[in-house]
Write an enzyme that holds these catalytic residues in place. Structure first.
Site, PDB file in Angstrom:
ATOM      1  N   LYS A  50      97.767   6.787 -37.431  1.00 49.33           N
ATOM      2  CA  LYS A  50      98.602   7.686 -38.243  1.00 49.33           C
ATOM      3  C   LYS A  50      99.303   8.714 -37.352  1.00 49.33           C
ATOM      4  O   LYS A  50      98.923   8.885 -36.178  1.00 49.33           O
ATOM      5  CB  LYS A  50      97.724   8.385 -39.276  1.00 49.33           C
ATOM      6  CG  LYS A  50      96.695   9.307 -38.672  1.00 49.33           C
ATOM      7  CD  LYS A  50      95.670   9.772 -39.696  1.00 49.33           C
ATOM      8  CE  LYS A  50      94.651  10.670 -39.043  1.00 49.33           C
ATOM      9  NZ  LYS A  50      93.479  10.917 -39.891  1.00 49.33           N
ATOM     10  N   ARG A 148      88.693  16.745 -51.087  1.00 51.20           N
ATOM     11  CA  ARG A 148      90.125  16.572 -50.874  1.00 51.20           C
ATOM     12  C   ARG A 148      90.504  15.389 -51.749  1.00 51.20           C
ATOM     13  O   ARG A 148      90.459  15.502 -52.962  1.00 51.20           O
ATOM     14  CB  ARG A 148      90.360  16.326 -49.375  1.00 51.20           C
ATOM     15  CG  ARG A 148      91.498  17.085 -48.780  1.00 51.20           C
ATOM     16  CD  ARG A 148      91.567  16.917 -47.280  1.00 51.20           C
ATOM     17  NE  ARG A 148      91.301  15.563 -46.834  1.00 51.20           N
ATOM     18  CZ  ARG A 148      91.405  15.135 -45.587  1.00 51.20           C
ATOM     19  NH1 ARG A 148      91.781  15.971 -44.646  1.00 51.20           N
ATOM     20  NH2 ARG A 148      91.167  13.903 -45.255  1.00 51.20           N
ATOM     21  N   TYR A 276     110.553  36.801 -22.126  1.00 54.92           N
ATOM     22  CA  TYR A 276     110.736  37.496 -23.405  1.00 54.92           C
ATOM     23  C   TYR A 276     109.611  38.495 -23.649  1.00 54.92           C
ATOM     24  O   TYR A 276     108.438  38.205 -23.436  1.00 54.92           O
ATOM     25  CB  TYR A 276     110.716  36.492 -24.566  1.00 54.92           C
ATOM     26  CG  TYR A 276     111.958  35.653 -24.690  1.00 54.92           C
ATOM     27  CD1 TYR A 276     113.191  36.229 -24.973  1.00 54.92           C
ATOM     28  CD2 TYR A 276     111.884  34.273 -24.564  1.00 54.92           C
ATOM     29  CE1 TYR A 276     114.331  35.451 -25.099  1.00 54.92           C
ATOM     30  CE2 TYR A 276     113.016  33.479 -24.699  1.00 54.92           C
ATOM     31  CZ  TYR A 276     114.233  34.071 -24.958  1.00 54.92           C
ATOM     32  OH  TYR A 276     115.351  33.297 -25.087  1.00 54.92           O
ATOM     33  N   MET A 324     111.504  28.371 -25.594  1.00 52.39           N
ATOM     34  CA  MET A 324     111.771  27.104 -26.264  1.00 52.39           C
ATOM     35  C   MET A 324     111.852  25.948 -25.262  1.00 52.39           C
ATOM     36  O   MET A 324     111.276  24.880 -25.480  1.00 52.39           O
ATOM     37  CB  MET A 324     113.083  27.197 -27.043  1.00 52.39           C
ATOM     38  CG  MET A 324     113.352  25.990 -27.925  1.00 52.39           C
ATOM     39  SD  MET A 324     114.923  26.098 -28.795  1.00 52.39           S
ATOM     40  CE  MET A 324     114.665  27.466 -29.910  1.00 52.39           C
TER      41      MET A 324
HETATM   42  C1  LIG Z   1      92.318  10.550 -39.161  1.00 50.18           C
HETATM   43  C2  LIG Z   1      91.242   9.799 -39.863  1.00 50.18           C
HETATM   44  C3  LIG Z   1      90.269   9.086 -39.134  1.00 50.18           C
HETATM   45  C4  LIG Z   1      90.170   9.135 -37.618  1.00 50.18           C
HETATM   46  O1  LIG Z   1      89.616  10.363 -37.219  1.00 50.18           O
HETATM   47  P1  LIG Z   1      89.217  10.643 -35.697  1.00 50.18           P
HETATM   48  O2  LIG Z   1      88.457  11.905 -35.755  1.00 50.18           O
HETATM   49  O3  LIG Z   1      90.490  10.754 -34.937  1.00 50.18           O
HETATM   50  O4  LIG Z   1      88.405   9.480 -35.253  1.00 50.18           O
HETATM   51  C5  LIG Z   1      89.366   8.328 -39.841  1.00 50.18           C
HETATM   52  N1  LIG Z   1      89.406   8.283 -41.201  1.00 50.18           N
HETATM   53  C6  LIG Z   1      90.300   8.968 -41.924  1.00 50.18           C
HETATM   54  C7  LIG Z   1      90.279   8.888 -43.403  1.00 50.18           C
HETATM   55  C8  LIG Z   1      91.244   9.753 -41.285  1.00 50.18           C
HETATM   56  O5  LIG Z   1      92.133  10.438 -42.016  1.00 50.18           O
END
Ligand SMILES: *Cc1c(COP(=O)(O)O)cnc(C)c1O
Length: 386
Positions: A50, A148, A276, A324
């Site tokens: 992801k 959640r 800055y 930046m």
């Molecule tokens: C992001 C995620 C993972 C992976 O988590 P890590 O800590 O990077 O291993 C696993 N399961 C779900 C549902 C996630 O959202």
């Protein structure tokens, strides 16, 4: 033409990390078999890609993990899944996130496996599957205490029957997600494990049929083989980092390194300020190196006065505001620094411990987690794959 601030993504290291995790799961399972405890079968691996594969680039990373033998890939939403399909990924793709009604077609058109985490989402998918005259396989998410997404673990007998009797939906797997696997000794972890197992019993009683179970992110995978079940879901480990504060003897290597080059070197007199806000005042004659990378590249402003880079194998402190597009480091004590010298933000410049900086260390400097360091790498930073 390329900018000198670039990320190198080492796909061979990614492949080795995937295999190292696989061997670890096999070895532990066979140790467990002889000891008669914990998981006795190595689980399959759902490789989590992801958020653009934690900033590494979803397409090449997914291709590498598919070839390495991942059982499934997992993404945050339908759009990420569609992008992987368009790039030619054929492995099953699990979508973790909540599904918004508008893009449900993507699930069907691109053969994605949705997570159903509410009765409403189940009803919406059933309606579309019915209209299209197909049967859709899905994973069911149980909320065991993260609060959640997911069906609450404590009223499944009431909330599940409608979903389970949906004629066009077929339950492939049930999963949950841990909120505190990376906090050793946190009670919530064991509570979530027992709640998940009770939820699985309820599914049996509702005769939901055979299906797979999965729960473990990277931290849970390292922490307790009892939560491996049929599949594990590592993300951060694949990218070569152990979730802090955990340690591990797994032979992992960070997949991403981030480097730049010195573009200018200049002297500052005692009493003058830099950058800055004039927040850094030289207390002596100081030599600065200017580096063409800043917060637009994902380098956090809080690195000012806290972080360092490697130049000529030495650590140079980040002084003055991170702007930046550039930042300044103190190279007074490093000999002969000049324009063109390599600058390492993440990676190594020698074999001594002081000559390596990883995302865990950078995260600790600014009070965040390595996940955020990786994901926030700027869109304009070119990823070079090797
Ligand atoms: C992001 C995620 C993972 C992976 O988590 P890590 O800590 O990077 O291993 C696993 N399961 C779900 C549902 C996630 O959202």
């Amino acid at each position: 033409m390329t900018r000198c601030t670039t990320a190198r993504v080492d796909l061979a290291a990614l492949d080795r990390n995937f295999r190292a995790i696989g061997w670890y799961l096999q070895d532990e399972a066979s140790l467990n078999r002889s000891a008669g405890r914990g998981a006795v079968r190595p689980p399959g691996i759902i490789a989590v890609v992801k958020a653009n594969a934690y900033g590494h680039g979803a397409r090449p990373v997914a291709k590498t993990l598919e070839a390495a033998g991942a059982t499934m890939l997992a993404v945050a939403d339908i759009e990420e899944g569609v992008d992987l399909r368009r790039s030619g990924i054929h492995a099953p793709i699990l979508v973790f996130g909540a599904l918004s009604v508008s893009d449900l077609d993507g699930v069907f058109d691109h053969d994605l496996t949705p997570t159903i985490s509410s009765p409403a989402a189940g009803a919406a998918l059933q309606a579309v599957a019915d209209k299209r005259g197909t049967k859709l396989r899905y994973h069911l998410k149980i909320d065991t205490g993260m609060n959640r997404l997911g069906f609450r673990h404590d009223n499944l007998r009431r909330t599940l029957p409608a979903l389970l009797s949906s004629p066009n939906l077929s339950l492939d797997a049930v999963h949950t997600h841990f909120g505190s696997a990376d906090e050793p000794g946190h009670q919530l972890f064991d509570d979530q494990r027992t709640r998940f197992e009770s939820a699985c019993h309820v599914l049996d009683e509702l005769s939901a049929g055979p299906r797979l179970r999965h729960a473990a992110n990277s931290a849970a995978l390292l922490r307790d083989s009892r939560v491996w079940y049929d599949l594990v879901r590592p993300g951060l480990l694949l990218y070569g980092l152990v979730p802090p504060p955990l340690g591990s003897t797994l032979p992992l290597a960070p997949v991403m390194s981030l480097t730049s080059r010195v573009v200018a070197v200049k002297g500052v007199r005692a009493g003058e300020t830099v950058g800055y806000g004039g927040r850094f005042t030289a207390d002596r004659a100081v030599t600065l190196a200017v580096i063409p990378a800043g917060y637009a590249d994902g380098l956090d402003r809080r690195l000012e006065g806290r972080g360092a880079v490697l130049i000529r194998g030495r650590r140079a402190a980040i002084v003055g505001a991170v702007s930046m597009d550039m930042l300044t480091v103190d190279v007074t004590d490093i000999d002969a620094v000049g324009p063109g010298d390599e600058v390492v933000f993440l990676g190594s410049q020698g074999s001594e411990p002081q000559q390596t900086i990883d995302a865990r260390e950078m995260a600790a400097w600014i009070g965040t987690i390595p996940y955020e360091i990786l994901c926030r790498l700027g869109a304009r930073v070119e990823r070079k794959y090797a």
